[in-house]
Design a protein around this motif. Structure first.
Motif, PDB file in Angstrom:
ATOM      1  N   THR A 125     -32.429  28.170  36.156  1.00 24.04           N
ATOM      2  CA  THR A 125     -32.444  27.068  37.117  1.00 24.04           C
ATOM      3  C   THR A 125     -31.093  26.368  37.218  1.00 24.04           C
ATOM      4  O   THR A 125     -30.593  26.117  38.323  1.00 24.04           O
ATOM      5  N   MET A 126     -30.471  26.033  36.096  1.00 22.97           N
ATOM      6  CA  MET A 126     -29.195  25.322  36.126  1.00 22.97           C
ATOM      7  C   MET A 126     -28.072  26.202  36.660  1.00 22.97           C
ATOM      8  O   MET A 126     -27.129  25.699  37.286  1.00 22.97           O
ATOM      9  N   ASP A 127     -28.161  27.519  36.422  1.00 23.55           N
ATOM     10  CA  ASP A 127     -27.134  28.420  36.946  1.00 23.55           C
ATOM     11  C   ASP A 127     -27.175  28.448  38.472  1.00 23.55           C
ATOM     12  O   ASP A 127     -26.131  28.549  39.125  1.00 23.55           O
ATOM     13  N   ILE A 128     -28.369  28.370  39.048  1.00 23.46           N
ATOM     14  CA  ILE A 128     -28.483  28.298  40.507  1.00 23.46           C
ATOM     15  C   ILE A 128     -27.847  27.003  41.006  1.00 23.46           C
ATOM     16  O   ILE A 128     -27.102  26.984  41.981  1.00 23.46           O
ATOM     17  N   TRP A 129     -28.123  25.911  40.312  1.00 23.65           N
ATOM     18  CA  TRP A 129     -27.606  24.612  40.743  1.00 23.65           C
ATOM     19  C   TRP A 129     -26.085  24.572  40.725  1.00 23.65           C
ATOM     20  O   TRP A 129     -25.456  23.971  41.599  1.00 23.65           O
ATOM     21  N   TYR A 130     -25.482  25.231  39.744  1.00 28.88           N
ATOM     22  CA  TYR A 130     -24.031  25.199  39.609  1.00 28.88           C
ATOM     23  C   TYR A 130     -23.327  26.284  40.424  1.00 28.88           C
ATOM     24  O   TYR A 130     -22.092  26.310  40.496  1.00 28.88           O
ATOM     25  N   ALA A 131     -24.068  27.196  41.030  1.00 33.16           N
ATOM     26  CA  ALA A 131     -23.459  28.295  41.788  1.00 33.16           C
ATOM     27  C   ALA A 131     -22.682  27.740  42.977  1.00 33.16           C
ATOM     28  O   ALA A 131     -23.120  26.815  43.656  1.00 33.16           O
ATOM     29  N   ARG A 132     -21.528  28.330  43.233  1.00 30.71           N
ATOM     30  CA  ARG A 132     -20.707  27.908  44.355  1.00 30.71           C
ATOM     31  C   ARG A 132     -19.813  29.061  44.772  1.00 30.71           C
ATOM     32  O   ARG A 132     -19.564  29.988  43.995  1.00 30.71           O
ATOM     33  N   LEU A 133     -19.317  29.008  45.986  1.00 30.18           N
ATOM     34  CA  LEU A 133     -18.425  30.042  46.510  1.00 30.18           C
ATOM     35  C   LEU A 133     -17.098  29.378  46.844  1.00 30.18           C
ATOM     36  O   LEU A 133     -16.992  28.625  47.809  1.00 30.18           O
ATOM     37  N   SER A 134     -16.102  29.645  46.016  1.00 33.12           N
ATOM     38  CA  SER A 134     -14.794  29.032  46.235  1.00 33.12           C
ATOM     39  C   SER A 134     -13.941  29.919  47.124  1.00 33.12           C
ATOM     40  O   SER A 134     -14.230  31.109  47.335  1.00 33.12           O
ATOM     41  N   GLN A 135     -12.872  29.347  47.631  1.00 32.67           N
ATOM     42  CA  GLN A 135     -11.930  30.122  48.430  1.00 32.67           C
ATOM     43  C   GLN A 135     -11.339  31.235  47.578  1.00 32.67           C
ATOM     44  O   GLN A 135     -11.100  32.345  48.071  1.00 32.67           O
ATOM     45  N   GLU A 136     -11.126  30.987  46.311  1.00 34.74           N
ATOM     46  CA  GLU A 136     -10.610  32.019  45.410  1.00 34.74           C
ATOM     47  C   GLU A 136     -11.600  33.162  45.262  1.00 34.74           C
ATOM     48  O   GLU A 136     -11.209  34.334  45.195  1.00 34.74           O
ATOM     49  N   ASP A 137     -12.892  32.842  45.181  1.00 36.15           N
ATOM     50  CA  ASP A 137     -13.916  33.884  45.080  1.00 36.15           C
ATOM     51  C   ASP A 137     -13.874  34.798  46.297  1.00 36.15           C
ATOM     52  O   ASP A 137     -13.982  36.028  46.182  1.00 36.15           O
ATOM     53  N   LEU A 138     -13.735  34.203  47.474  1.00 32.93           N
ATOM     54  CA  LEU A 138     -13.669  34.994  48.704  1.00 32.93           C
ATOM     55  C   LEU A 138     -12.438  35.898  48.708  1.00 32.93           C
ATOM     56  O   LEU A 138     -12.515  37.079  49.064  1.00 32.93           O
ATOM     57  N   THR A 139     -11.308  35.353  48.278  1.00 34.65           N
ATOM     58  CA  THR A 139     -10.073  36.130  48.259  1.00 34.65           C
ATOM     59  C   THR A 139     -10.156  37.271  47.258  1.00 34.65           C
ATOM     60  O   THR A 139      -9.744  38.403  47.545  1.00 34.65           O
TER      61      THR A 139
END
Length: 477
Positions: A178-192
């Motif tokens: 549950t907490m891993d879902i809450w903290y998930a995010r897509l940064s510009q670095e991840d996209l690159t």
């Protein structure tokens, strides 16, 4: 406001709930969509929306929608809300963006100053069937693909990429804590990084195209980092008589000092009303943010036109000053009305539409603007929400994208929407419903193609209403 009762089902029960939903709503149920026999005239729907809007800006809204079927789609969320009410639902509820078209995704800075890719418009947010957001998003990719001149095959592939990313990402979140879902995010670095990993694969032509896309992403990221209040000061204000004030650029930007007659208030009454609004807004912030905002003093306020669908609703910018004149803070104050979905779904639990927007945004975004807050407007039945005007915000140049670039963007949007729904809904039940096959993907893509056809017809009807004089439009503004 009474808090809803929370159920704590086991993983097995949640999976069973999702799989069981297929019995009454098959994965193929979105195929073959046709408009309802009693579907209202789209122009009439738009005219009804215009009644409470700033009448001098209504033609500007029409002019922006008139540019193309794609811009018309951006401004016609209320029309699609009417169509979505008759579409199949699995009964799995999430917090909806309510207007999840592809231009309502973008990058902005988190409180930690990281550039994140996320949903960025929540004017229509409301709890509802997860399919509503998916259909709104995928139809936008079909319409944008056609707008860019893609072949039918390429448009279909782009749309499939969006819904496939949603389904596969939801399956991943169903396996996470549950907490891993809450903290998930897509940064510009991840996209690159994701793009860099693909550069070495495929044909030479594909690698060259990927490198071009990567350069574009880096350029957009660098541009976004320059978009802050100091940059806004240079664009929107002028130094006059020892202080900065917002420059008049009608009809897009009109300072409050030029709007006194429109609101029937004297300069002193306007000044007091603005200060009262600022104090009421500060009271909706957490204590630490309130303390931070109190370090700034109000300098000037102006009406500022934004977006496509929002044009005509009340929208203002406020210039505040911190330690000195080179320490500006621009806030945006946007009118919040009832969500277009509230005509067909249960009303919001929040009586104040501004709070509805703020709370929905906080629930769906990986990180939200530290200055999000709300107030009741000066006039009766007007409600506002507040946020920073520019906080390293950036958006994709969708109209210039080739099929490969739009497919990459579709994947990012599908991932992001799934993450937002996983935070607010039940990822295990939704993933179990969607399954591992591509049945849902193809069904939604079929809907999107048919809805794009309907959008073309609606656009033609809208354009004819402008030509006939039924609607007034000011183009190029």
């Amino acid at each position: 406001m009474t808090a809803p009762k929370v159920q704590h089902l086991s993983v097995a029960e949640r999976k069973a709930r999702g799989k069981g939903a297929r019995e009454h709503t098959p994965l193929t149920s979105h195929r073959g969509w046709v408009p309802a026999a009693d579907r209202p005239d789209p122009v009439t729907v738009l005219e009804a929306q215009n009644i409470t809007r700033e009448q001098d800006l209504v033609p500007v809204r029409h002019g922006r929608m008139l540019v193309s079927p794609f811009t018309f789609y951006r401004g016609s969320a209320k029309v699609m809300a009417t169509d979505l009410k008759d579409t199949p639902r699995a009964g799995l509820i999430t917090q909806l963006c309510g207007d999840a078209h592809l231009s309502n995704f973008g990058i902005f800075a988190s409180p930690e100053r990281l550039l994140l890719f996320d949903l960025n418009d929540f004017d229509e947010t409301l709890p509802g069937p997860f399919e509503y957001d998916v259909l709104r998003m995928t139809a936008s990719f079909t319409i944008a693909s056609r707008n860019n001149g893609f072949s039918a095959s390429d448009a279909r592939d782009v749309t499939l990429a969006a819904v496939r990313a949603y389904r596969e990402t939801m399956a991943s979140f169903a396996q996470m804590r549950t907490m891993d879902i809450w903290y998930a995010r897509l940064s510009q670095e991840d996209l690159t990084k994701a793009l860099q990993q693909s550069v070495g694969t495929g044909t030479g032509k594909q690698r060259k195209l990927n490198r071009t896309i990567e350069k574009t992403m880096k350029r957009n990221s660098a541009k976004a980092r320059t978009r802050d209040s100091l940059q806004a000061l240079s664009k929107l204000a002028e130094f006059d008589d020892g202080q900065y004030r917002i420059v008049s650029q009608p009809p897009i930007v009109i300072p409050a000092r030029e709007l006194l007659d429109a609101f029937g208030m004297s300069a002193e009454e306007t000044r007091r009303a603005i200060l009262d609004q600022l104090r009421a807004y500060r009271a909706t912030l957490p204590d630490d943010r309130r303390h931070l905002l109190e370090q700034f003093q109000l300098v000037d306020v102006a009406r500022k036109v934004v977006g496509v669908g929002s044009v005509g609703t009340r929208s203002f910018i406020a210039l505040l000053q911190g330690r000195d004149q080179q320490d500006p803070l621009f806030l945006q104050i946007k009118e919040a009305t009832a969500s277009v979905l509230e005509d067909h779904l249960p009303k919001s639990r929040y009586k104040q539409p501004g709070e509805r927007v703020v709370q929905g945004q906080r629930l769906m975004q990986a990180a939200s603007d530290i200055y999000l807050g709300w107030t009741k407007g000066v006039q009766e039945n007007r409600f506002m929400y507040w946020r920073q005007l520019r906080d390293m915000k950036g958006s994709a140049e969708v109209e210039s994208m080739k099929p490969a670039g739009l497919s990459l963007y579709a994947h990012a949007c599908g991932w992001t929407l799934a993450r937002a729904h996983a935070r607010s809904g039940d990822p295990i039940a939704i993933a179990a419903y969607l399954g591992k096959s591509d049945k849902f993907d193809k069904s939604v893509t079929d809907f999107s193609e048919r809805y794009a056809d309907q959008n073309d017809r609606d656009y033609a009807r809208f354009a004819e209403a402008v030509r006939s004089g039924r609607l007034q439009a000011v183009e190029g503004v």
